[in-house]
Design an enzyme around this catalytic site. Structure first.
Site, short mmCIF file in Angstrom:
data_model
loop_
_atom_site.label_atom_id
_atom_site.label_comp_id
_atom_site.label_asym_id
_atom_site.label_seq_id
_atom_site.Cartn_x
_atom_site.Cartn_y
_atom_site.Cartn_z
N ILE A 1 -39.80 5.11 9.28
CA ILE A 1 -41.44 4.95 9.45
C ILE A 1 -42.04 3.88 8.48
O ILE A 1 -43.28 3.53 8.64
CB ILE A 1 -42.05 6.30 9.04
CG1 ILE A 1 -41.65 6.70 7.81
CG2 ILE A 1 -41.55 7.31 10.30
CD1 ILE A 1 -42.59 8.13 7.42
N GLU B 1 -41.10 0.52 5.31
CA GLU B 1 -40.30 -0.44 4.55
C GLU B 1 -41.06 -1.06 3.34
O GLU B 1 -42.14 -1.43 3.63
CB GLU B 1 -39.91 -1.65 5.40
CG GLU B 1 -38.69 -2.20 4.83
CD GLU B 1 -38.07 -3.25 5.97
OE1 GLU B 1 -37.39 -4.16 5.76
OE2 GLU B 1 -38.25 -2.89 7.27
N SER C 1 -40.47 -2.82 -0.73
CA SER C 1 -39.75 -3.99 -1.49
C SER C 1 -38.34 -3.47 -2.16
O SER C 1 -37.63 -4.25 -2.49
CB SER C 1 -40.56 -4.38 -2.76
OG SER C 1 -40.96 -3.38 -3.89
N ILE D 1 -36.29 1.30 2.57
CA ILE D 1 -36.98 1.84 3.76
C ILE D 1 -37.13 3.30 3.47
O ILE D 1 -36.56 4.06 3.01
CB ILE D 1 -36.20 1.68 5.16
CG1 ILE D 1 -34.76 2.51 4.80
CG2 ILE D 1 -35.77 0.27 5.17
CD1 ILE D 1 -34.07 2.42 6.32
N ASP E 1 -48.53 0.90 -10.71
CA ASP E 1 -48.59 0.12 -9.56
C ASP E 1 -49.71 1.13 -8.74
O ASP E 1 -49.33 1.22 -7.55
CB ASP E 1 -47.32 0.33 -8.64
CG ASP E 1 -47.44 -0.75 -7.41
OD1 ASP E 1 -48.03 -1.69 -7.53
OD2 ASP E 1 -46.57 -0.55 -6.65
#
Length: 718
Positions: free
Chosen positions: A454, A456, A458, A461, A567
């Site tokens: 569903i 992907e 860096s 997946i 992040d």
């Protein structure tokens, strides 16, 4: 021929037929509608989302199959400034940011490539050569054409320490005092020699050392009193008759092992060199103010050693300065010998040396306890027998060290010797064995099936899978160990989510090693990412406050544990079907403590990064608050500031300009503006903490989770 004709087989119509998927195309929106989830992920706008990046200074070398030799050229760049390099960003496909692709990208056009100096191309990869004023060695950069809105640590490493800091004719270029906001920060220099995403796959690509004309890099402090006055000088240089070293290992000191605030000398500190010829091609100079005699290398360079069979292997070392009289500084093992604690060591405090890997240490100063990561696994079907006590966790670093080297200190370097043993390397098998210590045994495919991709990212997946016995859906993140820019960061995926549980943090059930992949099984949030909402809908202030309240609760909990997410953005915020909000994506987090109070690695996604991260200043949990402020603007405007600009240019704007503002301020209440102003403060010490923001009046507007549900319905209709 004239026989009886065979009876035609009759095929009946479908029985019990029902339309479960109704797909269509909206000509006004120019979008497909009603797509299944796995199809939507392939066609959605998420491919254009910027990817997070990591600092390449701690990339772990591993043994890989060699790639064919890349031939270098001698062209110099057309422009010296960063602007000349940023122009190409708009022409690059973002699909090249896929770290899991199986093939090299097509060869870039020669016009764009000619802007980058000292290179030639083959299969879309560019090889760079820089000549260090401290070392007569050739350092090869195997790089890939950079990608639109996708910036990794490899890129920004070269963005800071690039060969484009001066004009082509070698004239020195000074940064003025007003060029940046922080008077003490380092200047940004642009070298967009990009490493490919599958970085380790190409590290060992050069089969022999080559002798070509290089660029002489002269980096020095200017005599001006301003702390920002540097001079950068590039002069063409050839060293005819001088033998290049073909065996070398590069040492970095861009570490976060302690609260060092040396803003000017945090450069590549040393090189551990092996010469194949009797003539040492090495110069040493004394660093100003330190008296340290040491060779220098361009930051982010990959130093290659030629294998007798022609294969190239690279080796990195990451010592910190502690002996001012040695050419190669000795690692401070009082700090390096730590119990293997992935949030602390996996992010950017994973020291390495030319002859020894770090040893275990008996104490790590965390906020409340030693956090030696007991084998916690949620009591559920996902529970498997695992390591239950901290004493059963063998220090990964010492485990790897015991496989190779037994000496406890760095030997003095022998620059002219060709018989010196090569620095130890962490093989794939060793790293896999170390990771096996912190994951659960077994194979999740024994109780999971129906894997459907569903998404992907860096690092890997994401699939959804179904539990065989109950039919419950879970999310499985699959990360190939051989395709990581920094393998150590994989430990974050396991340990942070395993040991820190909160209502607003995605729950991890278990982790496994399946072949050469790390599989992390976690709860599946059907609502998707907040990105889908901010991209296709507009949020009111009640909904914005609801999201902020949940995220701040998660951040307050994590920051109290000394965890920096690094992040924060809408892509990292996931929603349940009933509108509850949870924080995810802990692959780039870091741990701070009393012993390691600050970080300095360049980690994050460009548009959301705090100024102090871009400026390479020591930072703490405050960077998450800035990123949250950018995410608030994202919820208001639909995108972060400077999103229409290339990543590097946006980062320069963040670094040098005043804090960004909402596009239409008149549409924002004074309460929300005040809330935003507390987060987007350039001075980290003046920035509000997560706990302080939880008491802000704006968050009183927050509604129940159900107020988010209409937004999910809206974007699904688009």
């Amino acid at each position: 021929m004239f026989g009886k004709k065979k009876k035609k087989i009759e095929i009946s119509g479908p029985s019990n037929f029902e339309h479960r998927v109704h797909t269509g195309f909206d000509p006004q929106e120019q979008k497909f509608t009603g797509l299944p989830q796995q199809w939507h992920s392939l066609l959605a706008d998420t491919a254009n989302r910027p990817k997070p990046m990591v600092d390449p200074s701690c990339i772990t070398p591993i043994q890989l199959a060699p790639m064919k030799t890349i031939v270098r050229g001698n062209k110099s760049c057309k422009e010296s400034s960063i602007n000349g390099l940023l122009e190409d960003f708009d022409n690059i496909s973002v699909t090249r940011s896929n770290s899991l692709r199986k093939e090299s990208p097509p060869t870039p056009d020669q016009g764009a490539a000619s802007r980058i100096q000292g290179h030639s191309e083959e299969n879309g990869f560019i090889t760079f050569s820089q000549y260090s004023s401290e070392s007569d060695t050739t350092t090869d950069y195997t790089t890939e054409k950079y990608r639109d809105r996708s910036l990794y640590g490899d890129d920004l490493d070269l963005y800071y320490r690039g060969s484009h800091a001066a004009k082509q004719n070698g004239h020195a270029m000074k940064m003025k005092h007003g060029d940046a906001y922080y008077p003490e920060m380092k200047p940004l220099k642009s070298d967009l020699a990009r490493f490919p995403v599958d970085y380790h796959t190409h590290l060992d690509s050069l089969s022999k050392a080559s002798e070509y004309g290089d660029l002489k890099w002269d980096y020095q402090r200017a005599s001006s009193s301003s702390p920002l006055d540097y001079s950068f000088q590039l002069t063409p240089s050839r060293t005819a008759g001088t033998s290049r070293c073909s065996k070398e290992s590069l040492a970095y000191s861009e570490s976060d092992w302690g609260p060092s605030f040396d803003d000017y000398d945090r450069r590549p500190k040393s090189s551990y060199l092996h010469q194949t010829s009797p003539q040492p091609a090495m110069r040493q100079r004394s660093k100003s103010g330190s008296g340290l005699q040491e060779p220098m290398m361009p930051f982010g360079a990959s130093a290659f050693k030629t294998h007798p069979q022609g294969h190239s292997y690279n080796s990195y070392t990451y010592p910190r300065l502690s002996e001012p009289t040695m050419c190669i500084p000795k690692v401070d093992y009082d700090r390096a010998q730590m119990v293997f604690s992935p949030p602390l060591s996996g992010s950017d405090t994973y020291p390495r040396g030319p002859t020894k890997l770090p040893q275990s240490q008996s104490k790590v100063g965390y906020s409340s306890s030693s956090h030696q990561y007991p084998g916690y696994h949620k009591a559920s079907l996902y529970h498997h027998p695992s390591l239950q006590t901290s004493s059963q966790y063998i220090s990964t670093a010492s485990y790897l060290s015991s496989l190779s080297i037994s000496s406890s200190t760095y030997p003095p370097p022998s620059w002219g010797s060709s018989s010196d043993q090569q620095p130890s390397r962490v093989s794939h098998e060793q790293f896999r064995a170390a990771l096996q210590l912190v994951v659960s045994p077994g194979d999740p495919r024994e109780y999971l099936d129906n894997f459907i991709k569903i998404g992907e990212g860096s690092t890997g997946i994401v699939c959804i899978a179904t539990e065989k016995h109950t039919g419950k859906q879970v999310a499985v993140k699959k990360m190939d160990l051989r395709k990581q820019q920094r393998r150590e960061l994989l430990f974050n995926e396991v340990v942070i989510m395993r040991d820190y549980h909160h209502d607003n943090v995605v729950d991890m059930y278990n982790s496994y090693l399946v072949g050469d992949e790390l599989w992390v099984v976690m709860e599946f949030l059907e609502g998707g990412a907040l990105t889908d909402i901010v991209t296709h809908t507009r949020m009111n202030e009640e909904q914005i406050a609801t999201v902020c309240l949940s995220v701040l609760k998660a951040l307050s909990y994590l920051h109290n544990q000394g965890v920096i997410h690094r992040d924060i953005k809408s892509d990292s915020i996931l929603l349940t079907s009933d509108g509850r909000i949870k924080l995810s994506d802990f692959g780039f987090c870091a741990q701070v403590s009393k012993e390691v109070p600050k970080r300095k690695s360049l980690v994050g996604t460009p548009y959301w990064m705090a100024p102090e991260v871009i400026s390479r200043l020591p930072y703490g949990t405050e960077v998450d608050i800035w990123s949250l402020g950018i995410m608030v603007i994202e919820m208001i405007d639909g995108e972060p500031p400077y999103f229409n600009e290339p990543p590097l240019q946006a980062m320069r704007r963040i670094r040098d300009s005043l804090p960004p503002r909402v596009k239409d301020l008149h549409k924002v209440s004074s309460m929300l503006r005040g809330f935003l102003d507390l987060m987007l403060v350039r001075e980290p010490s003046q920035r509000a903490t997560a706990q302080e923001l939880l008491g802000h009046p704006f968050l009183k507007l927050a509604g129940p989770p159900s107020c988010i549900v209409p937004l999910m319905r809206q974007y699904r209709h688009h």
